[in-house]
Motif scaffolding. Structure first.
Motif, mmCIF file in Angstrom:
data_model
loop_
_atom_site.group_PDB
_atom_site.id
_atom_site.type_symbol
_atom_site.label_atom_id
_atom_site.label_comp_id
_atom_site.label_asym_id
_atom_site.label_seq_id
_atom_site.Cartn_x
_atom_site.Cartn_y
_atom_site.Cartn_z
ATOM 1 N N PRO A 32 0.822 -1.215 0.000
ATOM 2 C CA PRO A 32 0.000 0.000 0.000
ATOM 3 C C PRO A 32 0.850 1.256 0.000
ATOM 4 O O PRO A 32 2.068 1.205 0.231
ATOM 5 C CB PRO A 32 -0.805 -0.132 1.302
ATOM 6 N N ASN A 33 0.220 2.395 -0.262
ATOM 7 C CA ASN A 33 0.926 3.675 -0.229
ATOM 8 C C ASN A 33 1.543 3.897 1.144
ATOM 9 O O ASN A 33 0.918 3.626 2.174
ATOM 10 C CB ASN A 33 -0.040 4.824 -0.538
ATOM 11 N N GLY A 34 2.782 4.384 1.151
ATOM 12 C CA GLY A 34 3.456 4.671 2.405
ATOM 13 C C GLY A 34 4.027 3.459 3.103
ATOM 14 O O GLY A 34 4.491 3.555 4.243
ATOM 15 N N LYS A 37 8.037 1.084 0.003
ATOM 16 C CA LYS A 37 8.554 0.538 -1.260
ATOM 17 C C LYS A 37 9.620 1.454 -1.861
ATOM 18 O O LYS A 37 10.705 0.988 -2.257
ATOM 19 C CB LYS A 37 7.410 0.340 -2.266
ATOM 20 N N SER A 38 9.326 2.735 -1.947
ATOM 21 C CA SER A 38 10.290 3.677 -2.525
ATOM 22 C C SER A 38 11.506 3.862 -1.624
ATOM 23 O O SER A 38 12.603 4.147 -2.100
ATOM 24 C CB SER A 38 9.615 5.028 -2.800
ATOM 25 N N GLN A 83 8.119 7.030 -12.448
ATOM 26 C CA GLN A 83 6.918 7.226 -13.262
ATOM 27 C C GLN A 83 6.977 8.519 -14.061
ATOM 28 O O GLN A 83 6.239 8.673 -15.033
ATOM 29 C CB GLN A 83 5.669 7.197 -12.389
ATOM 30 N N ASP A 159 10.436 2.367 -10.622
ATOM 31 C CA ASP A 159 9.521 2.860 -9.598
ATOM 32 C C ASP A 159 8.217 3.302 -10.248
ATOM 33 O O ASP A 159 8.107 4.403 -10.768
ATOM 34 C CB ASP A 159 10.166 4.021 -8.831
ATOM 35 N N GLU A 160 7.214 2.424 -10.242
ATOM 36 C CA GLU A 160 5.907 2.694 -10.855
ATOM 37 C C GLU A 160 6.067 3.221 -12.288
ATOM 38 O O GLU A 160 5.543 4.282 -12.630
ATOM 39 C CB GLU A 160 5.131 3.717 -10.011
ATOM 40 N N ALA A 163 2.705 4.066 -14.072
ATOM 41 C CA ALA A 163 1.636 4.695 -13.295
ATOM 42 C C ALA A 163 1.080 5.952 -13.945
ATOM 43 O O ALA A 163 -0.116 6.236 -13.835
ATOM 44 C CB ALA A 163 2.134 5.015 -11.893
ATOM 45 N N HIS A 193 1.882 -0.931 -8.161
ATOM 46 C CA HIS A 193 0.586 -1.220 -7.552
ATOM 47 C C HIS A 193 -0.234 -2.136 -8.461
ATOM 48 O O HIS A 193 -1.316 -2.582 -8.079
ATOM 49 C CB HIS A 193 -0.211 0.079 -7.354
ATOM 50 N N GLU A 209 4.631 -4.004 4.004
ATOM 51 C CA GLU A 209 3.598 -3.303 4.768
ATOM 52 C C GLU A 209 4.245 -2.701 6.008
ATOM 53 O O GLU A 209 5.014 -3.373 6.702
ATOM 54 C CB GLU A 209 2.465 -4.253 5.178
#
Length: 364
Positions: A32-34, A37-38, A83, A159-160, A163, A193, A209
């Motif tokens: 999920p966001n936050g 991952k980055s 992205q 990275d995405e 997106a 995602h 997570e």
């Protein structure tokens, strides 16, 4: 060799990773966001300094806090594609791609040959003389990919990458990435995602997570038998966590017993942490408590209704422990006949033979 190993902690972001990637392997990082991952990419690329830990790539140590080693980003042999294409606006597409080999001291002619090669590889040779302002989003991302590859990186970080692209353009870049990664046996980490990215590009999946790795395995293993809530949701299955009472029963933290069958030769023993998995298609929705054959009955409140192809997904409110609520797939006619709507109390029922019981994965 391009095998990657990350063992690092970054206290201010409450993240801690232990990740291994074999030479020539593609790893999809989901979460999920936050989730962090980055942050993982930043630690590998040298954009972030861990408080403690090591990062190795092949036989090179890129980061070792104990030994005081920190190789700067430009010298790591790592290329990062985000992205946003982030092309140099004053340079042509060809000059953007030639930038990395020129920075390494190559002659203009040699750098131009490398740029031509990679523009051809990404099907963008006809865009060589255009400037970024003259490119569409998909074209700019292809040029950015060519620029990253022209740097001859040991490791590619994505990275995405799809997106920000139009839904009609993303599949084209996805097919392009798949061909390049497979044909050239590239080692890569793809943060995404999108389930399609993992299915099309990756050999293995890692789920993050709250700054921790909660699940890892082959794409098939994680997406067919997920053990974490996020992976279960993107894989489209229900997941209920708890503790095994005996070989056929799991008890949730809020006291509900779930009946099922162990999925492997070594089922979780009594008292072991475990998860119950079952597809939304196996769930029946009742407006009164059922008293017939189903052995698992859950009293829930409908949170939302979503159309999924020819069915309607009925999503229940989150469980008492805060985990993601259950889902049932029903026909539009059933929604009308049962008068289903958000806020209504109903009962979800699923037969025990539809439920798989698996050991919960330890946190990494």
């Amino acid at each position: 060799m391009s095998a990657l190993r990350v063992r690092a902690r970054l206290t201010r972001r409450d993240t801690e990773f232990d990740v291994a990637l074999a030479d020539g392997e593609v790893l999809a990082v989901l979460g999920p966001n936050g989730a962090g991952k980055s942050t993982l990419l930043g630690l590998v690329a040298g954009l972030l300094h861990p408080d403690t830990g090591t990062v190795t790539l092949g036989d090179r140590t890129l980061t070792d806090t104990a030994a005081g080693v920190f190789v700067p980003p430009h010298d790591r042999g790592v290329a990062l594609l985000s992205q946003q294409a982030l092309l140099f606006p004053h340079l042509t597409a060809a000059a953007n791609v030639a930038f990395a080999p020129r920075s390494r001291g190559m002659s203009r002619r040699a750098a131009r040959e490398i740029a031509t090669h990679w523009l051809r590889e990404v099907d963008a040779l006809d865009l060589a003389d255009r400037r970024p302002s003259q490119l569409s989003g998909g074209q700019a991302q292809r040029i950015a990919l060519a620029r990253a590859l022209a740097a001859d990186p040991t490791l590619l970080l994505l990275d995405e990458p799809m997106a920000a692209l139009d839904v009609a353009v993303a599949p084209v870049l996805r097919r392009l990435l798949r061909r390049i990664l497979r044909e050239q046996h590239r080692t890569a980490v793809v943060v995404t995602h999108d389930l399609l990215d993992a299915l099309a590009l990756a050999d293995r999946v890692l789920v993050v997570e709250s700054g921790r790795v909660v699940e890892t395995g082959t794409v098939r293993a994680v997406l067919t038998a997920p053990r974490s809530p996020f992976a279960a949701r993107i894989a489209g299955v229900n997941l209920v966590g708890g503790t095994m009472r005996d070989a056929d029963h799991l008890v949730t933290s809020w006291g509900v017993t779930v009946s099922g069958a162990a999925e492997n030769a070594q089922p979780p023993g009594a008292g072991a942490a475990a998860v119950a998995l079952f597809p939304p298609s196996a769930v029946a929705v009742h407006t009164e408590p059922p008293h017939a054959s189903p052995r698992n009955v859950f009293a829930v409140t409908i949170a939302e209704l979503d159309v999924h192809g020819s069915t309607v997904r009925v999503r229940a409110a989150d469980h008492p422990d805060g985990s993601i609520g259950l889902a049932a797939d029903v026909t539009p006619a059933a929604v009308a006949d049962l008068d289903l709507a958000p806020g209504r109390a109903v009962w979800f029922a699923v037969k025990a033979q539809e439920v798989s019981l698996l050991p919960a994965l330890p946190r990494h």
